[in-house]
Design an enzyme around this catalytic site. Structure first.
Site, PDB file in Angstrom:
ATOM      1  N   THR B 104      46.634  58.105  85.740  1.00 13.51           N
ATOM      2  CA  THR B 104      47.342  56.885  85.374  1.00 13.51           C
ATOM      3  C   THR B 104      46.401  55.755  85.006  1.00 13.51           C
ATOM      4  OG1 THR B 104      47.393  56.279  87.690  1.00 13.51           O
ATOM      5  CG2 THR B 104      49.304  57.449  86.824  1.00 13.51           C
ATOM      6  N   ASN B 264      45.707  46.601  82.067  1.00 15.34           N
ATOM      7  CA  ASN B 264      45.077  47.266  80.930  1.00 15.34           C
ATOM      8  C   ASN B 264      46.169  47.797  80.003  1.00 15.34           C
ATOM      9  OD1 ASN B 264      43.988  49.405  79.255  1.00 15.34           O
ATOM     10  ND2 ASN B 264      42.132  49.235  80.482  1.00 15.34           N
ATOM     11  N   PRO B 265      46.325  47.208  78.831  1.00 19.14           N
ATOM     12  CA  PRO B 265      47.438  47.597  77.945  1.00 19.14           C
ATOM     13  C   PRO B 265      47.396  49.072  77.550  1.00 19.14           C
ATOM     14  CG  PRO B 265      46.322  45.630  77.124  1.00 19.14           C
ATOM     15  CD  PRO B 265      45.492  46.140  78.262  1.00 19.14           C
ATOM     16  N   GLN B 271      50.916  55.299  80.521  1.00 22.00           N
ATOM     17  CA  GLN B 271      51.815  55.679  81.614  1.00 22.00           C
ATOM     18  C   GLN B 271      53.254  55.710  81.132  1.00 22.00           C
ATOM     19  OE1 GLN B 271      51.300  54.951  85.828  1.00 22.00           O
ATOM     20  NE2 GLN B 271      50.173  53.146  85.236  1.00 22.00           N
ATOM     21  N   GLU B 338      56.641  55.153  88.202  1.00 21.03           N
ATOM     22  CA  GLU B 338      57.989  55.711  88.079  1.00 21.03           C
ATOM     23  C   GLU B 338      58.915  54.975  87.107  1.00 21.03           C
ATOM     24  OE1 GLU B 338      58.608  57.070  92.654  1.00 21.03           O
ATOM     25  OE2 GLU B 338      57.599  55.207  92.171  1.00 21.03           O
TER      26      GLU B 338
END
Lengths: 339, 381
Positions: B104, B264-265, B271, B338
């Protein structure tokens, strides 16, 4: 845990056949056999590597037929260098392209594809002793069977998972088998058998026989084929239902028809009523509809797989529609891709 | 929600806006940050939700539909979570945290937090994760909590380590009595003085450390007592459904999420891509089929527990509100593991229902279930 086994490589068909018996199985691509061994579904004592046998790999064009070596990987069939394969055996090439994944197609051979075991989730579960594995009964018929047979089911309700087998049935293919004493050719329609008591097997291949080739006759000049596969996933999945159609035309009229269903029975299923509905008629929307409805004649779905009747008809309808649209061998992802 | 909107003759998005919860309805507790209204606005604008004539002509058996769904989830994290930050004699940093990077981007974002707090370049930071013998306590990779739990601990540890660095720097310039808070770091230099005239490169401090390592430890502070920390988002799907075969194609999926500050874009967007694809799996093919008689799970292998392939992944567009949530924790960020999985199946199901005029209430949406829904639609007519 995989059980220990002996391993040898054969350099000729005769040598391989000499070694084969119930406890000794041929190993080609291994994409199914090794998985079955890891799960303990089959436990051969010996494997004979047949990939080392020369002369039974590749496609050869004869005068009036093609000989496809049993060791030909599916990937080679999908991208055959022989242009006439793509043009004449469209239905087969499309079925191969729809099979598995590029990685699996590089490893899997045509012979092994015909011999792969059922994907029934009871058969594949090592904790369940189902009828096909020698047990007392089929667990699927009373259990979960959304992906099981709607035609000719019982005493085992599995469906044959191969895509190429369905297409090859529509091409009236023959399988060459070599045993210790004889070499025989079996029509694909007779090659697959419904498992019965005393012969709980999906094919007529004897324990000491090896598939060496598949033969396909050259279809008549005005003959076209198409393969439609319906699955839950866009790739790397077995068909819920598939349909292979191969029609020969005399002018506008259908002269000869093969309509074969996959995913509905223990072997590729010739839908004779659908073929009859097409012969002698033009391929009109009405004729297509009649053939689609007739294709599932005699279906006896279970409580969870009734949708397969509709799905089979839809697959036949779509496969026939594609033939109506004329030459199809370049229209989909089938056929050799040339830069 | 969409069945209700349908019954009321309301646009599904309008129904949600009419019932928008400004505070958590359970206990009337305020949220630390909730930008769902803005999420809806971005989603509606980018997906063309308000364009009435967006449906193209229908061809053959394929029907087009669109649907959306919202997401509310935890993801606030919390204590306990600890971190150790070391400044090594060579002027580089080591960050030790007992969490994992399961793909991730944890390693990257924790390094960013430590580097920013310390004023050092990212390349000077080495992050050690996953080894519970070498690292202090960290939470499990669950509950979308790795970043909001471990991130503040890393920041606190870096701050503690930095205090030692600043004290050393103060001694070096003969200001050991000065207030440490008057020192700060800026691009690898320690800065002090009325006109920022005292500038000490970090490496000079490190050189004075004489082989010593400066160690700071930090812990995740408590969550706010009087506010709820939640993540929010909405996804908008466009699908095509084949009325003859029951097959579903997801053409586009737009995912807009509010997870506080985005550290962090790239890793964040990544993700969301992964989460949406998993949501597509949940919505379209993954199924735990049990045999009623034996209780055996029949889909216990990847052969028939079907996870999506790249061929099944739709075009995914990702957008973040990227609004810091300083009330939630000291880095203003909430979790993201999630959230993107949550609305995807519902958005797809709503789009399928929109396409065929029949509602599906079971997942996954397989050809079998679509054909069943179509059959009950015909029977209802």
């Amino acid at each position: 845990m995989i059980k220990p086994f002996a391993y040898a490589s054969a350099s000729t068909v005769a040598e391989a056949v000499q070694a084969l018996d119930g406890g000794c199985r041929p190993l080609a691509g291994g994409t199914d056999l090794i998985v079955l061994m890891k799960r303990g579904i089959v436990s051969p004592e010996r494997l004979v590597n047949v990939k080392t046998i020369p002369g039974i790999r590749g496609v050869e064009e004869g005068e009036d037929d093609w000989r496809i070596g049993a060791l030909t990987p599916l990937s080679e069939l999908a991208a055959s260098d022989i242009p006439s394969v793509g043009r004449n055996l469209t239905v087969l090439v499309q079925a191969v392209v729809e099979s598995a994944t590029p990685q699996l197609r590089h490893a899997a051979t045509l012979g092994g594809n015909l011999l792969q075991r059922p994907r029934c989730w009871y058969f594949r579960n090592p904790r369940i002793e189902c009828w096909l594995k020698g047990g007392a009964r089929c667990f699927a018929v009373q259990g979960r069977h959304a992906s099981h047979a709607i035609l000719g089911g019982g005493p085992c309700w599995m469906v044959h998972p191969s895509d190429p087998a369905v297409a090859l049935t529509a091409l009236d293919a023959r399988v060459e088998l070599v045993g210790p004493r004889e070499r025989r050719r079996v029509e694909l329609a007779d090659f697959f058998t419904e498992p019965r008591s005393g012969a709980r097997s999906e094919t007529v291949v004897e324990a000491n026989e090896l598939i060496t080739a598949v033969f396909v006759s050259t279809p008549p000049p005005d003959s076209r084929g198409a393969y439609v596969k319906i699955a839950e996933r866009a790739a790397w999945d077995f068909a819920l239902v598939s349909a292979a159609t191969q029609l020969s035309f005399d002018g506008d009229l259908v002269d000869d028809a093969r309509v074969v269903l996959g995913g509905v029975a223990s072997a590729p299923w010739r839908a004779g009523d659908a073929e009859e509905a097409l012969c002698g008629r033009a391929l009109t929307p009405e004729a297509i509809e009649a053939a689609a409805s007739a294709s599932t004649a005699g279906a006896e779905p279970l409580s969870e797989n009734g949708y397969k009747v509709e799905l089979a008809q839809a697959a036949v309808r779509e496969a026939l529609r594609r033939l109506r649209q004329g030459p199809v061998w370049q229209s989909r992802a089938a056929g050799p891709r040339k830069p | 929600m969409d069945a209700l909107a349908n019954k009321l003759g309301l646009d599904p998005l309008d129904l949600r806006l009419k019932n928008y919860a400004e505070v958590d309805p359970a206990g009337e507790t305020p949220y630390t940050g909730k930008g769902l209204r803005d999420v809806y606005a971005i989603g509606a604008q980018r997906s063309g939700w308000r364009d009435c004539d967006s449906a193209p002509p229908q061809e053959g058996p394929w029907r087009r539909g669109r649907g959306m769904a919202s997401q509310l989830w935890g993801g606030g994290g919390g204590p306990p979570a600890n971190a150790i930050v070391k400044l090594l004699p060579d002027g580089t940093m080591e960050v030790l945290v007992g969490v994992q990077d399961i793909g991730t981007g944890t390693k990257t974002v924790l390094a960013q937090i430590a580097a920013e707090e310390m004023g050092l370049p990212l390349a000077a930071v080495r992050v050690v994760l996953g080894d519970t013998r070498a690292t202090p306590y960290g939470p499990t990779s669950a509950g979308s909590q790795t970043l909001p739990s471990a991130g503040p601990a890393v920041r606190a540890a870096a701050r503690a380590c930095l205090r030692d660095v600043l004290e050393l720097a103060a001694q070096m310039v003969g200001r050991a009595d000065a207030d440490i808070d008057d020192f700060r770091v800026e691009r690898g230099e320690i800065v002090y003085g009325p006109q920022d005239d005292v500038r000490i490169p970090f490496r000079d401090v490190a050189a004075k450390m004489d082989g010593y390592t400066l160690v700071g430890d930090g812990a995740r502070g408590p969550n706010p007592r009087d506010a709820r920390v939640n993540t929010f988002g909405a996804q908008f799907a466009q699908v095509e459904v084949n009325e003859e075969t029951g097959q579903v194609r997801i053409l586009e999926l737009l995912a807009v999420h509010d997870v506080g500050r985005v550290i962090n874009p790239m890793t964040a967007a990544n993700q969301v891509y992964g989460g949406v694809i998993q949501g597509v799996g949940l919505g379209r093919m993954e199924e735990r089929v049990l045999d009623g008689e034996t209780g055996i799970q029949l889909t216990a292998s990847l052969e028939n527990y079907k996870v999506p392939t790249m061929m099944d992944a739709p075009d995914i567009e990702v957008s973040f509100l990227d609004r810091a949530d300083p009330k939630a924790n000291s880095i203003g960020a909430r979790g993201l593991g999630e959230p993107p999985i949550i609305p995807a199946p519902a958005a797809i199901a709503n789009a399928v229902s929109d396409a065929i005029g029949a509602r599906l209430t079971d997942l996954p949406i397989t050809p079998r279930r679509v054909l069943q829904a179509l059959r009950s639609r015909e029977e209802g007519r």
